[in-house]
Structure formats: structure tokens, C-alpha cells
Design a protein around this motif. Structure first.
Motif, PDB file in Angstrom:
ATOM      1  N   LEU A 274      -1.680  40.382  40.499  1.00  0.00           N
ATOM      2  CA  LEU A 274      -3.119  40.132  40.418  1.00  0.00           C
ATOM      3  C   LEU A 274      -3.603  39.121  41.449  1.00  0.00           C
ATOM      4  O   LEU A 274      -4.771  39.129  41.830  1.00  0.00           O
ATOM      5  N   ASP A 275      -2.693  38.251  41.903  1.00  0.00           N
ATOM      6  CA  ASP A 275      -3.067  37.288  42.936  1.00  0.00           C
ATOM      7  C   ASP A 275      -2.829  37.827  44.345  1.00  0.00           C
ATOM      8  O   ASP A 275      -3.015  37.113  45.324  1.00  0.00           O
ATOM      9  N   GLY A 276      -2.403  39.086  44.441  1.00  0.00           N
ATOM     10  CA  GLY A 276      -2.196  39.702  45.749  1.00  0.00           C
ATOM     11  C   GLY A 276      -1.043  39.104  46.525  1.00  0.00           C
ATOM     12  O   GLY A 276      -1.073  39.075  47.757  1.00  0.00           O
ATOM     13  N   LEU A 277      -0.005  38.662  45.833  1.00  0.00           N
ATOM     14  CA  LEU A 277       1.110  37.984  46.482  1.00  0.00           C
ATOM     15  C   LEU A 277       2.252  38.911  46.881  1.00  0.00           C
ATOM     16  O   LEU A 277       3.227  38.466  47.481  1.00  0.00           O
ATOM     17  N   LEU A 278       2.132  40.188  46.526  1.00  0.00           N
ATOM     18  CA  LEU A 278       3.164  41.159  46.882  1.00  0.00           C
ATOM     19  C   LEU A 278       2.604  42.090  47.958  1.00  0.00           C
ATOM     20  O   LEU A 278       1.634  42.807  47.719  1.00  0.00           O
ATOM     21  N   ALA A 279       3.231  42.081  49.112  1.00  0.00           N
ATOM     22  CA  ALA A 279       2.724  42.832  50.256  1.00  0.00           C
ATOM     23  C   ALA A 279       2.529  44.315  49.971  1.00  0.00           C
ATOM     24  O   ALA A 279       1.607  44.933  50.492  1.00  0.00           O
TER      25      ALA A 279
ATOM     26  N   THR B 271      19.645  15.106  34.843  1.00  0.00           N
ATOM     27  CA  THR B 271      20.946  15.624  35.264  1.00  0.00           C
ATOM     28  C   THR B 271      21.639  14.618  36.172  1.00  0.00           C
ATOM     29  O   THR B 271      21.112  14.280  37.245  1.00  0.00           O
ATOM     30  N   GLU B 272      22.776  14.171  35.752  1.00  0.00           N
ATOM     31  CA  GLU B 272      23.536  13.201  36.537  1.00  0.00           C
ATOM     32  C   GLU B 272      23.836  13.758  37.926  1.00  0.00           C
ATOM     33  O   GLU B 272      24.263  14.906  38.074  1.00  0.00           O
ATOM     34  N   GLY B 273      23.586  12.958  38.930  1.00  0.00           N
ATOM     35  CA  GLY B 273      23.864  13.354  40.303  1.00  0.00           C
ATOM     36  C   GLY B 273      22.766  14.152  40.976  1.00  0.00           C
ATOM     37  O   GLY B 273      22.865  14.456  42.161  1.00  0.00           O
ATOM     38  N   CYS B 274      21.735  14.491  40.238  1.00  0.00           N
ATOM     39  CA  CYS B 274      20.636  15.244  40.852  1.00  0.00           C
ATOM     40  C   CYS B 274      19.770  14.285  41.662  1.00  0.00           C
ATOM     41  O   CYS B 274      19.309  13.268  41.147  1.00  0.00           O
ATOM     42  N   THR B 275      19.574  14.613  42.918  1.00  0.00           N
ATOM     43  CA  THR B 275      18.851  13.729  43.827  1.00  0.00           C
ATOM     44  C   THR B 275      17.419  14.170  44.099  1.00  0.00           C
ATOM     45  O   THR B 275      16.654  13.457  44.738  1.00  0.00           O
ATOM     46  N   GLY B 276      17.060  15.373  43.641  1.00  0.00           N
ATOM     47  CA  GLY B 276      15.706  15.852  43.883  1.00  0.00           C
ATOM     48  C   GLY B 276      15.554  17.315  43.549  1.00  0.00           C
ATOM     49  O   GLY B 276      16.449  17.936  42.963  1.00  0.00           O
ATOM     50  N   MET B 277      14.394  17.834  43.927  1.00  0.00           N
ATOM     51  CA  MET B 277      14.061  19.233  43.665  1.00  0.00           C
ATOM     52  C   MET B 277      13.437  19.851  44.907  1.00  0.00           C
ATOM     53  O   MET B 277      12.873  19.151  45.744  1.00  0.00           O
ATOM     54  N   VAL B 278      13.506  21.165  44.936  1.00  0.00           N
ATOM     55  CA  VAL B 278      12.918  21.908  46.049  1.00  0.00           C
ATOM     56  C   VAL B 278      12.332  23.203  45.509  1.00  0.00           C
ATOM     57  O   VAL B 278      12.762  23.712  44.467  1.00  0.00           O
ATOM     58  N   LEU B 279      11.335  23.717  46.203  1.00  0.00           N
ATOM     59  CA  LEU B 279      10.756  25.007  45.836  1.00  0.00           C
ATOM     60  C   LEU B 279      10.105  25.640  47.049  1.00  0.00           C
ATOM     61  O   LEU B 279       9.733  24.962  47.998  1.00  0.00           O
ATOM     62  N   SER B 280      10.015  26.966  46.998  1.00  0.00           N
ATOM     63  CA  SER B 280       9.317  27.732  48.026  1.00  0.00           C
ATOM     64  C   SER B 280       8.033  28.266  47.416  1.00  0.00           C
ATOM     65  O   SER B 280       7.988  28.596  46.232  1.00  0.00           O
ATOM     66  N   THR B 281       7.017  28.390  48.229  1.00  0.00           N
ATOM     67  CA  THR B 281       5.742  28.913  47.777  1.00  0.00           C
ATOM     68  C   THR B 281       5.071  29.632  48.943  1.00  0.00           C
ATOM     69  O   THR B 281       5.401  29.390  50.103  1.00  0.00           O
ATOM     70  N   GLN B 282       4.163  30.510  48.611  1.00  0.00           N
ATOM     71  CA  GLN B 282       3.422  31.185  49.673  1.00  0.00           C
ATOM     72  C   GLN B 282       2.276  30.287  50.137  1.00  0.00           C
ATOM     73  O   GLN B 282       1.703  29.540  49.340  1.00  0.00           O
ATOM     74  N   PRO B 283       1.920  30.372  51.406  1.00  0.00           N
ATOM     75  CA  PRO B 283       0.855  29.522  51.932  1.00  0.00           C
ATOM     76  C   PRO B 283      -0.473  29.654  51.175  1.00  0.00           C
ATOM     77  O   PRO B 283      -1.238  28.697  51.122  1.00  0.00           O
ATOM     78  N   VAL B 284      -0.743  30.800  50.570  1.00  0.00           N
ATOM     79  CA  VAL B 284      -2.027  31.019  49.892  1.00  0.00           C
ATOM     80  C   VAL B 284      -2.047  30.548  48.437  1.00  0.00           C
ATOM     81  O   VAL B 284      -3.081  30.635  47.778  1.00  0.00           O
ATOM     82  N   MET B 285      -0.956  30.032  47.931  1.00  0.00           N
ATOM     83  CA  MET B 285      -0.889  29.610  46.525  1.00  0.00           C
ATOM     84  C   MET B 285      -1.447  28.192  46.354  1.00  0.00           C
ATOM     85  O   MET B 285      -0.753  27.269  45.923  1.00  0.00           O
ATOM     86  N   HIS B 286      -2.709  28.020  46.643  1.00  0.00           N
ATOM     87  CA  HIS B 286      -3.323  26.690  46.678  1.00  0.00           C
ATOM     88  C   HIS B 286      -3.321  25.978  45.326  1.00  0.00           C
ATOM     89  O   HIS B 286      -3.103  24.769  45.259  1.00  0.00           O
TER      90      HIS B 286
END
Length: 168
Positions: free
Chosen positions: A26-31, A117-132
Motif C-alpha cells: 500500500l505504500d508502494g515500496l515493492l517495485a 543483551t550482553e556484548g551488544c554494542t548497537g543496532m543497525v537497519l536498512s530502510t528505503q529513502p521514501v520511508m520518511h
């Protein structure tokens, strides 16, 4: 009424998969729309749950959103996390339930899991440029853009995912 965040129950997998799929569609995120290969991945909650933790946001007893949390251990669902980093994947909230805080509550739950979580130093994620709207949630919770980690998931295609990271 408060939003509850918990692990998705196997009996909810079909509903949770459809919430994710419809959020992207519905957000048009699939080409390629309904024929996009990634739609099957979004709907396959059992596959995700076998390799990561699928969380669900519940309001009034009904699932309204979901996210996949990949622990710092990594595994099959990890795409770009480095050793010691947790990863967030496939965040989706039902269109009718947006604006109620489910997306932010799901991201907060992932951050809380990572910090615990012991030893966890951070988080990461990917997103599409249009996902404001999603970007605003991530930034509000302390994530920062990491353009040096942006990447192209489809070889030979110029489609680029942007990366956000949070360091503890």
C-alpha cells in the motif's frame, strides 16, 4: 488502550505476514507490486521466526504491527549487522492503525532487547529513502544515518537501501 508488544504466536503468522505485506504494498515500496518476489518473504513469518524474533504490536487483542528483531548473534536474517550489532528488519504497521505509536513501540522493544543483551554494542537497519515516517521514528530514538553502509540488495540494480545505526 495500551499497545502490547510481544512475540508473535504461530497462530498469528498469517495475519502478521499480511500486515507486513500490505504495509509494503500500500505504500508502494515493492517495485513490482503484487508480482514482486519480496512479497513472499514479507508474508513468510514462519521462516523469519525460525531465524530471528518476530514481534507483534497488539491493540485491543488484535495484531496491528510487526517487526523482525535479529539478535547480535546474527543468523540467516542478518543482512548488514556487524559482530556485536543487532538488526531490525521488516517493520510494518497496518494502515488503519498508523499514528497510534505501534511502529515506535516496536522499534523501542527491539532497542530494549539489544541493550539487555550482553556484548551488544548497537543496532543497525536498512530502510528505503521514501520511508520518511519510519526515518522520523528512528531519529527520535537516537538512530543516525550511516551513509557509508548504504547498499544495493539486488545486484545490477540501482535500488539503494539507506542505513541507520544506533550505538550503545
Amino acid at each position: 488502550m495500551d499497545i502490547e508488544i510481544r512475540a508473535a504466536d504461530p497462530g498469528e503468522y498469517e495475519t502478521v505476514g499480511e500486515i507486513t505485506a500490505q504495509a509494503y504494498l500500500l505504500d508502494g515500496l515493492l517495485a513490482f507490486g503484487e508480482s514482486d518476489w519480496y512479497l513472499g518473504e514479507l508474508r513468510d513469518v514462519a521462516k523469519r521466526a525460525a531465524a530471528a524474533e518476530v514481534l507483534v504490536a497488539v491493540l485491543g487483542g488484535e495484531p496491528i504491527g510487526t517487526v523482525t528483531y535479529v539478535s547480535p548473534v546474527g543468523g540467516l536474517m542478518a543482512e548488514l549487522s556487524r559482530p556485536g550489532e543487532a538488526e531490525i528488519r521488516m517493520l510494518g504497521v497496518a494502515r488503519a492503525a498508523r499514528g497510534r505509536g505501534a511502529g515506535e513501540a516496536l522499534v523501542r522493544a527491539c532497542v530494549d532487547r539489544a541493550k539487555a543483551t550482553e556484548g551488544c554494542t548497537g543496532m543497525v537497519l536498512s530502510t528505503q529513502p521514501v520511508m520518511h515516517a519510519a526515518h522520523r521514528i528512528y531519529e527520535r530514538l537516537g538512530f543516525v544515518r550511516a551513509p557509508e553502509r548504504d547498499w544495493q540488495p539486488i545486484e545490477g540494480d540501482d535500488f539503494t537501501l539507506v542505513t541507520y545505526e544506533l550505538t550503545f
